[in-house]
Design a protein around this motif. Structure first.
Motif, PDB file in Angstrom:
ATOM      1  N   LEU A   8       0.813  -1.212   0.000  1.00 35.83           N
ATOM      2  CA  LEU A   8       0.000   0.000   0.000  1.00 35.83           C
ATOM      3  C   LEU A   8       0.848   1.264   0.000  1.00 35.83           C
ATOM      4  CD1 LEU A   8      -2.732  -1.152   2.523  1.00 35.83           C
ATOM      5  CD2 LEU A   8      -2.942  -0.967   0.032  1.00 35.83           C
ATOM      6  N   ARG A   9       2.042   1.182   0.556  1.00 37.45           N
ATOM      7  CA  ARG A   9       2.910   2.371   0.612  1.00 37.45           C
ATOM      8  C   ARG A   9       3.881   2.449  -0.559  1.00 37.45           C
ATOM      9  NH1 ARG A   9       3.102   0.681   6.099  1.00 37.45           N
ATOM     10  NH2 ARG A   9       5.090  -0.368   5.691  1.00 37.45           N
ATOM     11  N   ARG A  10       3.936   1.448  -1.384  1.00 36.64           N
ATOM     12  CA  ARG A  10       4.950   1.395  -2.441  1.00 36.64           C
ATOM     13  C   ARG A  10       4.645   2.406  -3.541  1.00 36.64           C
ATOM     14  NH1 ARG A  10       7.797  -4.055  -4.449  1.00 36.64           N
ATOM     15  NH2 ARG A  10       8.988  -3.261  -6.211  1.00 36.64           N
ATOM     16  N   PRO A  11       5.543   3.350  -3.818  1.00 38.11           N
ATOM     17  CA  PRO A  11       5.298   4.335  -4.872  1.00 38.11           C
ATOM     18  C   PRO A  11       5.166   3.660  -6.238  1.00 38.11           C
ATOM     19  CG  PRO A  11       7.139   5.003  -3.479  1.00 38.11           C
ATOM     20  CD  PRO A  11       6.834   3.578  -3.135  1.00 38.11           C
ATOM     21  N   GLY A  12       4.230   4.147  -7.028  1.00 36.11           N
ATOM     22  CA  GLY A  12       4.082   3.666  -8.398  1.00 36.11           C
ATOM     23  C   GLY A  12       3.043   2.591  -8.589  1.00 36.11           C
ATOM     24  N   LEU A  13       2.602   1.932  -7.513  1.00 33.01           N
ATOM     25  CA  LEU A  13       1.616   0.860  -7.690  1.00 33.01           C
ATOM     26  C   LEU A  13       0.244   1.395  -8.060  1.00 33.01           C
ATOM     27  CD1 LEU A  13       2.274  -1.998  -5.091  1.00 33.01           C
ATOM     28  CD2 LEU A  13       3.074  -1.724  -7.431  1.00 33.01           C
ATOM     29  N   GLY A  14       0.046   2.701  -7.960  1.00 31.44           N
ATOM     30  CA  GLY A  14      -1.229   3.285  -8.378  1.00 31.44           C
ATOM     31  C   GLY A  14      -1.324   3.512  -9.868  1.00 31.44           C
ATOM     32  N   GLY A  15      -0.243   3.320 -10.595  1.00 29.19           N
ATOM     33  CA  GLY A  15      -0.260   3.523 -12.035  1.00 29.19           C
ATOM     34  C   GLY A  15      -1.039   2.443 -12.763  1.00 29.19           C
ATOM     35  N   ALA A  16      -1.709   2.832 -13.847  1.00 25.66           N
ATOM     36  CA  ALA A  16      -2.392   1.884 -14.746  1.00 25.66           C
ATOM     37  C   ALA A  16      -3.365   0.977 -13.996  1.00 25.66           C
ATOM     38  CB  ALA A  16      -1.380   1.047 -15.517  1.00 25.66           C
ATOM     39  N   GLY A  17      -4.146   1.581 -13.099  1.00 23.93           N
ATOM     40  CA  GLY A  17      -5.153   0.808 -12.386  1.00 23.93           C
ATOM     41  C   GLY A  17      -4.572  -0.260 -11.489  1.00 23.93           C
ATOM     42  N   GLY A  18      -3.369  -0.016 -10.949  1.00 26.89           N
ATOM     43  CA  GLY A  18      -2.732  -0.983 -10.063  1.00 26.89           C
ATOM     44  C   GLY A  18      -2.232  -2.224 -10.771  1.00 26.89           C
ATOM     45  N   MET A  19      -1.970  -2.131 -12.080  1.00 26.70           N
ATOM     46  CA  MET A  19      -1.615  -3.317 -12.859  1.00 26.70           C
ATOM     47  C   MET A  19      -0.392  -4.056 -12.316  1.00 26.70           C
ATOM     48  SD  MET A  19      -0.741  -3.783 -16.918  1.00 26.70           S
ATOM     49  CE  MET A  19      -1.844  -2.478 -17.388  1.00 26.70           C
ATOM     50  N   ALA A  20       0.534  -3.325 -11.702  1.00 27.58           N
ATOM     51  CA  ALA A  20       1.753  -3.970 -11.209  1.00 27.58           C
ATOM     52  C   ALA A  20       1.520  -4.745  -9.922  1.00 27.58           C
ATOM     53  CB  ALA A  20       2.842  -2.923 -10.986  1.00 27.58           C
ATOM     54  N   LEU A  21       0.417  -4.516  -9.234  1.00 27.61           N
ATOM     55  CA  LEU A  21       0.219  -5.040  -7.883  1.00 27.61           C
ATOM     56  C   LEU A  21       0.398  -6.559  -7.788  1.00 27.61           C
ATOM     57  CD1 LEU A  21      -0.673  -4.807  -4.918  1.00 27.61           C
ATOM     58  CD2 LEU A  21      -3.054  -4.871  -5.734  1.00 27.61           C
ATOM     59  N   ALA A  22      -0.368  -7.302  -8.560  1.00 32.19           N
ATOM     60  CA  ALA A  22      -0.325  -8.761  -8.450  1.00 32.19           C
ATOM     61  C   ALA A  22       1.037  -9.303  -8.866  1.00 32.19           C
ATOM     62  CB  ALA A  22      -1.432  -9.386  -9.290  1.00 32.19           C
ATOM     63  N   ALA A  23       1.658  -8.725  -9.881  1.00 32.81           N
ATOM     64  CA  ALA A  23       2.966  -9.192 -10.332  1.00 32.81           C
ATOM     65  C   ALA A  23       4.050  -8.899  -9.307  1.00 32.81           C
ATOM     66  CB  ALA A  23       3.321  -8.559 -11.674  1.00 32.81           C
ATOM     67  N   VAL A  24       3.977  -7.759  -8.639  1.00 33.63           N
ATOM     68  CA  VAL A  24       4.939  -7.443  -7.580  1.00 33.63           C
ATOM     69  C   VAL A  24       4.825  -8.454  -6.450  1.00 33.63           C
ATOM     70  CG1 VAL A  24       5.432  -5.777  -5.739  1.00 33.63           C
ATOM     71  CG2 VAL A  24       5.192  -4.992  -8.102  1.00 33.63           C
ATOM     72  N   ALA A  25       3.589  -8.755  -6.046  1.00 34.25           N
ATOM     73  CA  ALA A  25       3.386  -9.651  -4.914  1.00 34.25           C
ATOM     74  C   ALA A  25       3.691 -11.108  -5.258  1.00 34.25           C
ATOM     75  CB  ALA A  25       1.949  -9.527  -4.413  1.00 34.25           C
ATOM     76  N   LEU A  26       3.229 -11.580  -6.415  1.00 39.19           N
ATOM     77  CA  LEU A  26       3.311 -13.006  -6.731  1.00 39.19           C
ATOM     78  C   LEU A  26       4.535 -13.395  -7.545  1.00 39.19           C
ATOM     79  CD1 LEU A  26      -0.445 -13.723  -7.582  1.00 39.19           C
ATOM     80  CD2 LEU A  26       0.746 -14.074  -5.401  1.00 39.19           C
ATOM     81  N   LEU A  27       5.097 -12.434  -8.310  1.00 43.51           N
ATOM     82  CA  LEU A  27       6.235 -12.753  -9.169  1.00 43.51           C
ATOM     83  C   LEU A  27       7.517 -12.048  -8.745  1.00 43.51           C
ATOM     84  CD1 LEU A  27       4.411 -12.490 -12.628  1.00 43.51           C
ATOM     85  CD2 LEU A  27       4.990 -14.587 -11.384  1.00 43.51           C
ATOM     86  N   GLY A  28       7.440 -11.257  -7.690  1.00 47.40           N
ATOM     87  CA  GLY A  28       8.622 -10.522  -7.253  1.00 47.40           C
ATOM     88  C   GLY A  28       9.052  -9.455  -8.226  1.00 47.40           C
ATOM     89  N   ALA A  29       8.110  -8.914  -8.998  1.00 46.62           N
ATOM     90  CA  ALA A  29       8.447  -7.909 -10.007  1.00 46.62           C
ATOM     91  C   ALA A  29       9.007  -6.642  -9.350  1.00 46.62           C
ATOM     92  CB  ALA A  29       7.213  -7.566 -10.830  1.00 46.62           C
ATOM     93  N   GLU A  30       9.974  -6.055 -10.022  1.00 44.47           N
ATOM     94  CA  GLU A  30      10.572  -4.792  -9.594  1.00 44.47           C
ATOM     95  C   GLU A  30       9.909  -3.663 -10.364  1.00 44.47           C
ATOM     96  OE1 GLU A  30      14.874  -2.441  -9.993  1.00 44.47           O
ATOM     97  OE2 GLU A  30      14.623  -4.467 -10.776  1.00 44.47           O
ATOM     98  N   THR A  31       9.547  -2.581  -9.690  1.00 41.70           N
ATOM     99  CA  THR A  31       9.021  -1.415 -10.397  1.00 41.70           C
ATOM    100  C   THR A  31      10.157  -0.422 -10.626  1.00 41.70           C
ATOM    101  OG1 THR A  31       8.333  -0.434  -8.277  1.00 41.70           O
ATOM    102  CG2 THR A  31       6.667  -1.648  -9.529  1.00 41.70           C
ATOM    103  N   VAL A  32      10.190   0.124 -11.825  1.00 39.18           N
ATOM    104  CA  VAL A  32      11.219   1.102 -12.186  1.00 39.18           C
ATOM    105  C   VAL A  32      10.538   2.252 -12.919  1.00 39.18           C
ATOM    106  CG1 VAL A  32      13.051  -0.613 -12.361  1.00 39.18           C
ATOM    107  CG2 VAL A  32      11.705  -0.061 -14.384  1.00 39.18           C
ATOM    108  N   ALA A  33      11.127   3.426 -12.825  1.00 42.79           N
ATOM    109  CA  ALA A  33      10.618   4.567 -13.580  1.00 42.79           C
ATOM    110  C   ALA A  33      10.793   4.298 -15.066  1.00 42.79           C
ATOM    111  CB  ALA A  33      11.350   5.846 -13.180  1.00 42.79           C
ATOM    112  N   GLY A  34       9.702   4.365 -15.816  1.00 40.93           N
ATOM    113  CA  GLY A  34       9.758   4.048 -17.237  1.00 40.93           C
ATOM    114  C   GLY A  34      10.710   4.943 -17.997  1.00 40.93           C
TER     115      GLY A  34
END
Length: 389
Positions: A252-278
């Protein structure tokens, strides 16, 4: 003047969404610059992207590769062809999510913010994995969806189940019903791959700056739908956190997870995805800092210059990577930052391409000419200063 270095004018814009690509915008800016400096300067076009529209093209150009195509579905589940790309060694895939779930592909229908989903993005990812990629760069801007990435992970084999053990409804509408997540069927290649997700904003998942409140309206969400989406994403984050054994606050506190309707959320949690500035991802691939070395003037821009522009978008990348002391001129469809805010951000000046009363359709249709004219005005103002450099 004899003995002086020829000025280098760099045009490094994002696309003007709905108007022209970053490449066209860059050429228009240089056309305006040439009308001022003529043959007495050198010119460099450096089209950029921030993880949204145009990122795939920018990365393919940097890699010297042609796009591949796959049959997938749009945000409403209808068939469409989408592009993705592979690096020269085929180990890294670049996926622009909006190729599947982008707003333009559902513009022929009333927007359906509670039902649009990201399953088509997962289909593209499966094609890239089948092509041998073991690293995936997922760029998520420009989406019509707000499902927290549930559709994406469902396409990869995960199951999001309700209290009766049935798969929840697609889209944001089903998020509040998720009780359990079954990852036993998750594609092994997807589980093992390295995932980086390019985001173009720093918004958190939920709350007044979250996915629903800030970006829901552009996807067609009214106040009631925004409340449903926000509550659904909060609930999903809690179930995901429980599934993987982490504190929900980490999501909930992670910057950037609000982008694109939270599309990164499940991948971050389940796949260990890293978010980076595009923008940083593209800038690294293209070598923006080295390309701008020696620049006498940098022209950049996007559709709208506002506070979000300074939080990971192309204008932010340019102001951080441009040589110290180099004038930076922003050309935009709309300028919503004050002169003081621009100066504080390290922007020399900002100009709107709206040179008089005009409808949005007129601005869009005439964008390249307006960009060129505005660039010429900006360059003319800086001519004396450049001659002294």
């Amino acid at each position: 003047m004899p003995g002086r270095r020829r000025p280098l004018i760099v045009a490094a814009p994002d696309s003007f969404k709905g108007s022209c690509s970053a490449a066209i915008a860059a050429q228009a800016m240089l056309e305006g610059a040439r009308s001022v400096f003529g043959d007495d300067a050198d010119y460099l076009a450096l089209p950029l992207a921030d993880g949204g529209e145009g990122t795939l093209d920018a990365m393919l150009a940097a890699w010297g590769q042609e796009p591949r195509q796959v049959q997938t579905t749009d945000a409403l589940g209808r068939p469409r062809r989408a592009r993705y790309g592979l690096s020269r060694d085929r180990g890294t895939a670049i996926i622009e999510a909006a190729e599947a779930n982008g707003l333009p592909w559902v513009a022929d229908q009333p927007l359906q913010p509670l039902d649009a989903d990201t399953a088509g993005v997962g289909t593209i990812a499966l094609a890239a994995l089948a092509d041998g990629a073991d690293a995936l760069l997922l760029c998520i801007g420009g989406s019509a969806t707000s499902d927290g990435g549930v559709g994406l992970l469902t396409a990869l084999g995960a199951r999001f189940l309700d209290a009766q053990g049935a798969q929840v409804r697609p889209g944001a509408r089903g998020l509040a019903d998720v009780v359990r997540i079954d990852v036993d069927g998750l594609d092994a290649r997807a589980r093992d791959a390295g995932w980086r997700i390019a985001v173009d904003v720093d918004n958190p998942l939920c709350g007044p700056r979250g996915a629903a409140a800030v970006f829901g309206p552009q996807k067609g969400a009214d106040a009631a739908a925004i409340a449903v989406i926000d509550a659904g994403l909060l609930h999903l984050a809690e179930v995901l956190a429980q599934t993987v054994g982490i504190d929900p606050g980490a999501l909930l506190r992670r910057p950037g997870l609000g982008g694109a309707g939270g599309m990164a959320l499940a991948a971050v949690a389940l796949l260990g995805a890293e978010t980076v500035a595009g923008s940083d991802l593209v800038g690294e691939a293209i070598g923006v800092r080295s390309a701008m070395l020696g620049a006498s003037l940098v022209l950049t821009g996007e559709g709208q210059l506002d506070s979000q522009s300074l939080g990971g978008k192309v204008v932010d990348l340019v102001r951080r990577e441009a040589p110290t002391g180099t004038p930076i001129v922003v050309i935009a469809g709309t300028v919503r930052l004050s002169a003081a805010e621009c100066r504080e951000a390290g922007i020399t000046a900002a100009f709107s391409i709206a040179d008089g009363p005009a409808t949005l359709d007129e601005l869009v249709a005439d964008a390249p000419r307006r960009i060129a004219e505005t660039a010429a005005h900006g360059c003319a103002l800086l001519t004396a200063a450049l001659r002294e450099r």
